[in-house]
Design an enzyme around this catalytic site. Structure first.
Site, PDB file in Angstrom:
ATOM      1  N   ALA A 294      93.199  33.144  64.571  1.00 23.24           N
ATOM      2  CA  ALA A 294      92.581  31.843  63.431  1.00 23.24           C
ATOM      3  C   ALA A 294      91.380  31.204  64.116  1.00 23.24           C
ATOM      4  CB  ALA A 294      93.405  30.700  63.048  1.00 23.24           C
ATOM      5  N   ASP A 295      91.307  30.568  65.430  1.00 26.64           N
ATOM      6  CA  ASP A 295      90.613  29.563  66.447  1.00 26.64           C
ATOM      7  C   ASP A 295      89.607  30.496  66.679  1.00 26.64           C
ATOM      8  OD1 ASP A 295      91.848  27.043  66.586  1.00 26.64           O
ATOM      9  OD2 ASP A 295      93.521  28.592  67.065  1.00 26.64           O
TER      10      ASP A 295
END
Length: 388
Positions: free
Chosen positions: A163-164
Protein backbone atom coordinates in the site's frame (compact mmCIF):
# COMPACT_ATOMS: atom_id res chain seq x y z
CA UNK A 1 14.70 15.57 -12.69
CA UNK A 2 17.94 17.51 -12.41
CA UNK A 3 17.13 21.06 -11.28
CA UNK A 4 14.10 19.97 -9.25
CA UNK A 5 14.44 20.27 -5.48
CA UNK A 6 12.21 18.34 -3.08
CA UNK A 7 11.64 18.85 0.65
CA UNK A 8 10.65 15.54 2.21
CA UNK A 9 8.94 15.87 5.58
CA UNK A 10 7.59 12.33 5.72
CA UNK A 11 8.77 9.16 7.37
CA UNK A 12 8.22 5.38 7.21
CA UNK A 13 7.54 4.15 3.63
CA UNK A 14 4.98 6.09 1.57
CA UNK A 15 6.34 9.64 1.21
CA UNK A 16 9.97 8.42 1.36
CA UNK A 17 9.21 6.07 -1.55
CA UNK A 18 8.03 9.05 -3.57
CA UNK A 19 11.19 10.89 -2.57
CA UNK A 20 13.33 7.92 -3.57
CA UNK A 21 11.80 7.75 -7.04
CA UNK A 22 12.37 11.46 -7.61
CA UNK A 23 15.93 11.19 -6.29
CA UNK A 24 16.60 8.18 -8.53
CA UNK A 25 16.22 10.42 -11.56
CA UNK A 26 18.25 13.37 -10.33
CA UNK A 27 16.05 15.49 -8.07
CA UNK A 28 17.76 17.04 -5.05
CA UNK A 29 15.72 15.53 -2.21
CA UNK A 30 16.28 17.05 1.23
CA UNK A 31 14.92 14.70 3.87
CA UNK A 32 13.99 16.35 7.18
CA UNK A 33 14.24 14.05 10.21
CA UNK A 34 13.73 14.48 13.94
CA UNK A 35 16.94 15.39 15.78
CA UNK A 36 16.51 12.50 18.24
CA UNK A 37 16.38 9.20 16.38
CA UNK A 38 15.30 10.40 12.96
CA UNK A 39 12.93 8.44 10.76
CA UNK A 40 11.71 5.32 12.59
CA UNK A 41 12.52 3.32 9.47
CA UNK A 42 16.17 3.51 10.53
CA UNK A 43 15.40 0.83 13.11
CA UNK A 44 12.98 -1.35 11.14
CA UNK A 45 14.58 -4.72 10.32
CA UNK A 46 17.78 -3.49 11.90
CA UNK A 47 20.36 -6.28 11.99
CA UNK A 48 23.35 -4.31 13.27
CA UNK A 49 24.55 -0.73 13.68
CA UNK A 50 22.08 2.15 13.93
CA UNK A 51 20.65 2.31 10.40
CA UNK A 52 18.81 -0.53 8.67
CA UNK A 53 19.36 -1.51 5.07
CA UNK A 54 15.63 -0.92 4.61
CA UNK A 55 16.23 2.76 5.40
CA UNK A 56 19.33 2.82 3.18
CA UNK A 57 17.21 1.46 0.31
CA UNK A 58 14.10 3.63 0.64
CA UNK A 59 16.08 6.82 1.21
CA UNK A 60 18.81 6.44 -1.37
CA UNK A 61 20.00 9.50 -3.22
CA UNK A 62 18.75 11.94 -0.56
CA UNK A 63 20.33 14.44 1.82
CA UNK A 64 19.45 14.16 5.51
CA UNK A 65 18.82 17.24 7.65
CA UNK A 66 17.82 17.07 11.31
CA UNK A 67 15.21 19.65 12.30
CA UNK A 68 12.65 19.98 15.09
CA UNK A 69 9.53 20.99 13.17
CA UNK A 70 7.63 21.62 16.40
CA UNK A 71 9.89 24.49 17.42
CA UNK A 72 9.52 28.06 16.16
CA UNK A 73 13.10 28.10 14.88
CA UNK A 74 12.60 24.73 13.17
CA UNK A 75 9.38 25.92 11.57
CA UNK A 76 11.12 29.01 10.18
CA UNK A 77 13.98 26.97 8.77
CA UNK A 78 11.53 24.53 7.17
CA UNK A 79 9.70 27.41 5.47
CA UNK A 80 13.01 28.90 4.33
CA UNK A 81 13.95 25.53 2.84
CA UNK A 82 10.53 25.22 1.19
CA UNK A 83 11.04 28.58 -0.50
CA UNK A 84 13.94 26.98 -2.39
CA UNK A 85 12.01 23.81 -3.29
CA UNK A 86 9.64 22.83 -6.06
CA UNK A 87 7.92 19.99 -4.20
CA UNK A 88 7.09 19.23 -0.56
CA UNK A 89 6.30 15.62 0.39
CA UNK A 90 4.57 14.65 3.63
CA UNK A 91 2.70 11.67 5.06
CA UNK A 92 1.59 12.83 8.50
CA UNK A 93 -1.99 12.56 9.72
CA UNK A 94 -4.18 15.31 8.21
CA UNK A 95 -3.90 18.56 10.11
CA UNK A 96 -0.41 17.92 11.48
CA UNK A 97 1.39 20.35 9.17
CA UNK A 98 -1.28 22.97 9.86
CA UNK A 99 -0.73 22.61 13.63
CA UNK A 100 2.98 23.15 13.10
CA UNK A 101 2.39 26.27 11.00
CA UNK A 102 3.58 24.50 7.85
CA UNK A 103 0.26 24.05 6.06
CA UNK A 104 -0.59 24.89 2.46
CA UNK A 105 -1.18 28.60 3.14
CA UNK A 106 2.19 29.05 4.83
CA UNK A 107 4.02 27.09 2.16
CA UNK A 108 2.42 29.02 -0.70
CA UNK A 109 3.24 32.27 1.07
CA UNK A 110 6.95 31.50 0.68
CA UNK A 111 6.65 29.72 -2.68
CA UNK A 112 3.43 30.39 -4.65
CA UNK A 113 4.08 27.68 -7.24
CA UNK A 114 5.03 24.97 -4.77
CA UNK A 115 3.64 21.45 -5.23
CA UNK A 116 2.43 20.01 -1.94
CA UNK A 117 2.11 16.22 -2.02
CA UNK A 118 0.19 14.73 0.92
CA UNK A 119 -0.15 11.02 1.65
CA UNK A 120 -2.39 9.82 4.45
CA UNK A 121 -4.46 6.82 5.43
CA UNK A 122 -7.82 8.12 4.17
CA UNK A 123 -7.07 11.43 2.47
CA UNK A 124 -7.40 15.05 3.51
CA UNK A 125 -11.22 15.07 3.73
CA UNK A 126 -14.16 12.74 4.28
CA UNK A 127 -15.55 11.14 7.47
CA UNK A 128 -12.45 8.94 7.99
CA UNK A 129 -9.98 11.81 7.57
CA UNK A 130 -8.77 11.79 11.17
CA UNK A 131 -8.52 8.03 11.63
CA UNK A 132 -5.03 6.60 12.12
CA UNK A 133 -3.95 4.02 9.60
CA UNK A 134 -0.98 2.17 8.17
CA UNK A 135 -0.54 0.22 4.96
CA UNK A 136 -1.88 -3.00 6.49
CA UNK A 137 -5.21 -1.32 7.24
CA UNK A 138 -5.30 0.26 3.79
CA UNK A 139 -4.89 -3.15 2.17
CA UNK A 140 -7.92 -4.35 4.13
CA UNK A 141 -10.14 -1.31 3.52
CA UNK A 142 -8.97 -1.08 -0.10
CA UNK A 143 -10.35 -4.55 -0.83
CA UNK A 144 -7.08 -6.39 -1.37
CA UNK A 145 -6.83 -8.44 1.83
CA UNK A 146 -10.08 -10.27 1.13
CA UNK A 147 -8.55 -11.49 -2.13
CA UNK A 148 -5.21 -12.63 -0.71
CA UNK A 149 -4.45 -16.07 0.70
CA UNK A 150 -6.10 -19.47 0.89
CA UNK A 151 -9.92 -19.58 1.09
CA UNK A 152 -9.96 -21.69 4.28
CA UNK A 153 -7.55 -19.45 6.21
CA UNK A 154 -7.42 -15.88 7.48
CA UNK A 155 -6.57 -13.29 4.82
CA UNK A 156 -2.83 -13.09 4.15
CA UNK A 157 -0.56 -10.17 3.38
CA UNK A 158 2.12 -9.79 0.76
CA UNK A 159 5.64 -9.68 2.18
CA UNK A 160 6.27 -6.03 1.28
CA UNK A 161 4.67 -2.68 2.13
CA UNK A 162 2.47 -2.74 -0.95
CA UNK A 163 0.00 0.00 0.00
CA UNK A 164 2.74 2.46 0.92
CA UNK A 165 4.78 1.73 -2.19
CA UNK A 166 1.81 2.13 -4.54
CA UNK A 167 0.82 5.35 -2.77
CA UNK A 168 4.37 6.59 -3.31
CA UNK A 169 4.06 5.87 -7.03
CA UNK A 170 0.79 7.80 -7.26
CA UNK A 171 2.37 10.64 -5.30
CA UNK A 172 5.13 10.92 -7.90
CA UNK A 173 2.61 10.85 -10.75
CA UNK A 174 0.67 13.66 -9.09
CA UNK A 175 3.81 15.69 -8.43
CA UNK A 176 4.97 15.36 -12.03
CA UNK A 177 1.57 16.43 -13.39
CA UNK A 178 1.61 19.53 -11.19
CA UNK A 179 5.19 20.33 -12.20
CA UNK A 180 4.20 20.07 -15.87
CA UNK A 181 1.35 22.48 -15.18
CA UNK A 182 3.95 24.99 -13.90
CA UNK A 183 1.62 26.66 -11.41
CA UNK A 184 1.99 24.49 -8.32
CA UNK A 185 -0.81 22.49 -6.83
CA UNK A 186 -1.88 20.03 -4.15
CA UNK A 187 -1.71 16.26 -4.50
CA UNK A 188 -3.84 14.19 -2.11
CA UNK A 189 -3.07 10.45 -2.00
CA UNK A 190 -4.99 8.14 0.33
CA UNK A 191 -3.43 4.77 1.08
CA UNK A 192 -6.70 2.87 0.83
CA UNK A 193 -7.55 4.52 -2.50
CA UNK A 194 -4.15 3.57 -3.90
CA UNK A 195 -4.88 -0.05 -2.97
CA UNK A 196 -8.45 0.11 -4.28
CA UNK A 197 -7.12 1.27 -7.65
CA UNK A 198 -5.36 -2.10 -7.99
CA UNK A 199 -8.48 -4.22 -7.56
CA UNK A 200 -9.44 -4.16 -11.24
CA UNK A 201 -13.14 -5.01 -11.74
CA UNK A 202 -13.82 -5.98 -8.11
CA UNK A 203 -16.47 -3.28 -7.61
CA UNK A 204 -18.12 -3.16 -11.05
CA UNK A 205 -18.48 -6.96 -11.14
CA UNK A 206 -20.29 -6.76 -7.81
CA UNK A 207 -22.41 -3.77 -8.77
CA UNK A 208 -23.43 -5.22 -12.12
CA UNK A 209 -23.75 -8.93 -11.38
CA UNK A 210 -23.54 -9.42 -7.63
CA UNK A 211 -20.22 -11.24 -7.98
CA UNK A 212 -18.42 -11.48 -4.64
CA UNK A 213 -14.70 -12.15 -5.17
CA UNK A 214 -13.08 -14.58 -2.72
CA UNK A 215 -9.60 -15.71 -1.78
CA UNK A 216 -8.29 -18.33 -4.19
CA UNK A 217 -4.74 -19.02 -3.03
CA UNK A 218 -2.46 -19.15 -6.05
CA UNK A 219 -5.25 -18.78 -8.56
CA UNK A 220 -6.69 -15.65 -10.15
CA UNK A 221 -10.46 -15.24 -10.48
CA UNK A 222 -11.71 -16.20 -13.94
CA UNK A 223 -8.26 -17.13 -15.25
CA UNK A 224 -7.19 -20.75 -15.83
CA UNK A 225 -4.83 -22.41 -15.71
CA UNK A 226 -2.64 -20.09 -13.63
CA UNK A 227 -1.28 -21.45 -10.37
CA UNK A 228 1.63 -22.88 -8.44
CA UNK A 229 2.45 -26.51 -9.21
CA UNK A 230 4.60 -29.00 -7.33
CA UNK A 231 7.54 -30.54 -9.16
CA UNK A 232 9.79 -33.37 -8.04
CA UNK A 233 12.22 -30.91 -6.44
CA UNK A 234 10.17 -27.81 -5.67
CA UNK A 235 7.47 -25.53 -7.02
CA UNK A 236 6.92 -23.58 -10.24
CA UNK A 237 4.44 -20.94 -11.32
CA UNK A 238 2.75 -21.59 -14.66
CA UNK A 239 0.39 -19.24 -16.49
CA UNK A 240 -1.08 -21.20 -19.38
CA UNK A 241 -4.28 -19.19 -19.55
CA UNK A 242 -4.08 -17.73 -23.05
CA UNK A 243 -6.34 -19.63 -25.46
CA UNK A 244 -3.58 -20.67 -27.89
CA UNK A 245 -1.09 -21.09 -25.03
CA UNK A 246 -3.46 -23.49 -23.29
CA UNK A 247 -3.62 -25.79 -26.31
CA UNK A 248 0.18 -25.91 -26.56
CA UNK A 249 0.41 -26.48 -22.81
CA UNK A 250 -1.95 -29.43 -22.89
CA UNK A 251 0.01 -30.96 -25.77
CA UNK A 252 3.19 -30.68 -23.69
CA UNK A 253 1.65 -32.55 -20.76
CA UNK A 254 0.28 -35.15 -23.19
CA UNK A 255 -3.38 -34.29 -22.68
CA UNK A 256 -4.62 -33.78 -26.26
CA UNK A 257 -8.14 -34.47 -25.03
CA UNK A 258 -8.05 -31.26 -23.00
CA UNK A 259 -6.32 -29.34 -25.80
CA UNK A 260 -9.07 -30.18 -28.28
CA UNK A 261 -12.05 -29.94 -25.95
CA UNK A 262 -14.26 -27.13 -27.34
CA UNK A 263 -15.57 -26.38 -23.86
CA UNK A 264 -12.03 -25.45 -22.78
CA UNK A 265 -11.29 -23.20 -25.74
CA UNK A 266 -11.82 -20.01 -23.69
CA UNK A 267 -11.11 -18.89 -20.15
CA UNK A 268 -14.68 -19.07 -18.93
CA UNK A 269 -14.90 -22.75 -19.81
CA UNK A 270 -11.51 -23.50 -18.33
CA UNK A 271 -12.36 -21.65 -15.14
CA UNK A 272 -15.43 -23.83 -14.66
CA UNK A 273 -13.19 -26.91 -14.85
CA UNK A 274 -10.13 -25.46 -13.14
CA UNK A 275 -9.78 -28.30 -10.63
CA UNK A 276 -9.69 -30.89 -13.38
CA UNK A 277 -7.10 -28.92 -15.35
CA UNK A 278 -4.90 -28.23 -12.35
CA UNK A 279 -4.99 -31.92 -11.41
CA UNK A 280 -3.81 -32.88 -14.88
CA UNK A 281 -0.99 -30.32 -14.80
CA UNK A 282 0.06 -31.43 -11.32
CA UNK A 283 0.30 -35.04 -12.45
CA UNK A 284 2.79 -33.98 -15.11
CA UNK A 285 4.88 -31.53 -13.05
CA UNK A 286 5.32 -33.96 -10.15
CA UNK A 287 7.04 -36.44 -12.48
CA UNK A 288 9.76 -33.96 -13.42
CA UNK A 289 12.24 -31.61 -11.80
CA UNK A 290 11.95 -27.83 -12.08
CA UNK A 291 14.66 -27.45 -14.72
CA UNK A 292 12.98 -29.92 -17.06
CA UNK A 293 9.56 -28.34 -16.59
CA UNK A 294 10.81 -24.82 -17.24
CA UNK A 295 12.93 -25.81 -20.24
CA UNK A 296 10.09 -27.77 -21.81
CA UNK A 297 7.53 -25.02 -21.28
CA UNK A 298 9.88 -22.33 -22.59
CA UNK A 299 10.32 -24.27 -25.84
CA UNK A 300 6.53 -24.54 -26.13
CA UNK A 301 6.01 -20.82 -25.45
CA UNK A 302 4.17 -21.36 -22.17
CA UNK A 303 4.94 -18.70 -19.50
CA UNK A 304 6.48 -20.29 -16.40
CA UNK A 305 9.03 -19.46 -13.76
CA UNK A 306 10.65 -20.68 -10.60
CA UNK A 307 9.93 -18.93 -7.31
CA UNK A 308 12.93 -16.73 -6.58
CA UNK A 309 14.51 -16.05 -3.24
CA UNK A 310 16.96 -13.21 -2.65
CA UNK A 311 19.93 -15.42 -3.57
CA UNK A 312 18.35 -16.24 -6.93
CA UNK A 313 17.84 -12.56 -7.75
CA UNK A 314 21.42 -11.72 -6.78
CA UNK A 315 22.92 -14.04 -9.41
CA UNK A 316 20.22 -14.03 -12.09
CA UNK A 317 21.68 -13.02 -15.49
CA UNK A 318 18.58 -11.07 -16.55
CA UNK A 319 18.68 -8.86 -13.46
CA UNK A 320 22.42 -8.37 -13.89
CA UNK A 321 22.25 -7.64 -17.63
CA UNK A 322 19.78 -4.80 -17.06
CA UNK A 323 21.55 -3.28 -14.06
CA UNK A 324 18.75 -4.15 -11.66
CA UNK A 325 21.16 -5.39 -8.99
CA UNK A 326 23.66 -2.68 -8.14
CA UNK A 327 26.63 -3.24 -5.84
CA UNK A 328 27.02 -0.37 -3.38
CA UNK A 329 29.26 0.36 -0.43
CA UNK A 330 27.55 0.34 2.97
CA UNK A 331 29.11 2.12 5.97
CA UNK A 332 30.62 -0.44 8.31
CA UNK A 333 30.70 -3.26 5.75
CA UNK A 334 33.89 -4.46 4.08
CA UNK A 335 32.38 -5.61 0.78
CA UNK A 336 29.79 -4.03 -1.53
CA UNK A 337 26.17 -5.12 -1.07
CA UNK A 338 23.58 -5.71 -3.80
CA UNK A 339 20.63 -3.30 -3.87
CA UNK A 340 17.64 -2.98 -6.24
CA UNK A 341 18.34 -0.92 -9.35
CA UNK A 342 16.34 1.99 -10.76
CA UNK A 343 13.07 1.40 -12.62
CA UNK A 344 12.34 2.29 -15.39
CA UNK A 345 15.33 2.31 -17.74
CA UNK A 346 15.43 5.42 -19.91
CA UNK A 347 16.77 5.40 -23.49
CA UNK A 348 18.03 1.86 -22.92
CA UNK A 349 20.22 3.02 -20.05
CA UNK A 350 20.22 2.07 -16.40
CA UNK A 351 20.40 4.94 -13.93
CA UNK A 352 23.04 4.38 -11.29
CA UNK A 353 22.04 4.76 -7.64
CA UNK A 354 23.90 7.88 -6.55
CA UNK A 355 24.12 7.05 -2.87
CA UNK A 356 22.42 4.99 -0.20
CA UNK A 357 20.17 6.47 2.48
CA UNK A 358 22.42 8.78 4.50
CA UNK A 359 23.41 8.76 8.13
CA UNK A 360 21.14 10.85 10.33
CA UNK A 361 21.77 14.55 9.78
CA UNK A 362 24.73 13.91 7.50
CA UNK A 363 23.93 16.94 5.34
CA UNK A 364 22.54 19.39 7.88
CA UNK A 365 25.51 21.76 7.72
CA UNK A 366 25.84 21.52 3.94
CA UNK A 367 22.17 22.32 3.35
CA UNK A 368 21.85 25.15 5.84
CA UNK A 369 25.11 26.76 4.80
CA UNK A 370 24.79 26.14 1.08
CA UNK A 371 21.10 26.87 0.64
CA UNK A 372 20.25 29.29 3.45
CA UNK A 373 23.66 30.95 3.99
CA UNK A 374 23.86 29.98 7.67
CA UNK A 375 27.24 30.50 9.33
CA UNK A 376 28.98 27.81 11.36
CA UNK A 377 28.24 29.76 14.53
CA UNK A 378 24.53 29.95 13.72
CA UNK A 379 24.42 26.22 13.06
CA UNK A 380 26.29 25.49 16.27
CA UNK A 381 23.79 27.58 18.22
CA UNK A 382 20.88 25.65 16.68
CA UNK A 383 22.51 22.38 17.69
CA UNK A 384 22.94 23.71 21.23
CA UNK A 385 19.25 24.65 21.31
CA UNK A 386 18.35 21.13 20.00
CA UNK A 387 16.57 22.62 16.99
CA UNK A 388 18.96 20.51 14.90
Amino acid sequence: MSGIRVLELGNYIAAPTAGRLLADFGADVIKVERPAGGDELRRWRLVEGDTSLLYRTINRGKRSVTLDLRSDAGRKIALDLASHCDVVLENFRPGTLERWGLGPDELRAVRPDIVLVRISAYGQNGPYRDRPGFGAIAEAVGGLRELTGEPDRLPARTGVSLADSVAGLYAVIGALMCLLRREGGAVDVALHEAVFSLTESLLPDFEAYGVQRERLGGRMEGVAPSNAYACADGTVIIAGNGDSIFRRFMDVIERPDLASDPLLATNDGRWARRDEIDFAIGQWTRRHDISYVLCTLEKAGVPAGRIYQAADIARDPQYLARGMVQQLDVPGMTTPIGFPGVVPRIDDKTTRVRSLGPDLGAHTRDVLAGLLDFTDDQIDDLYAEEVL
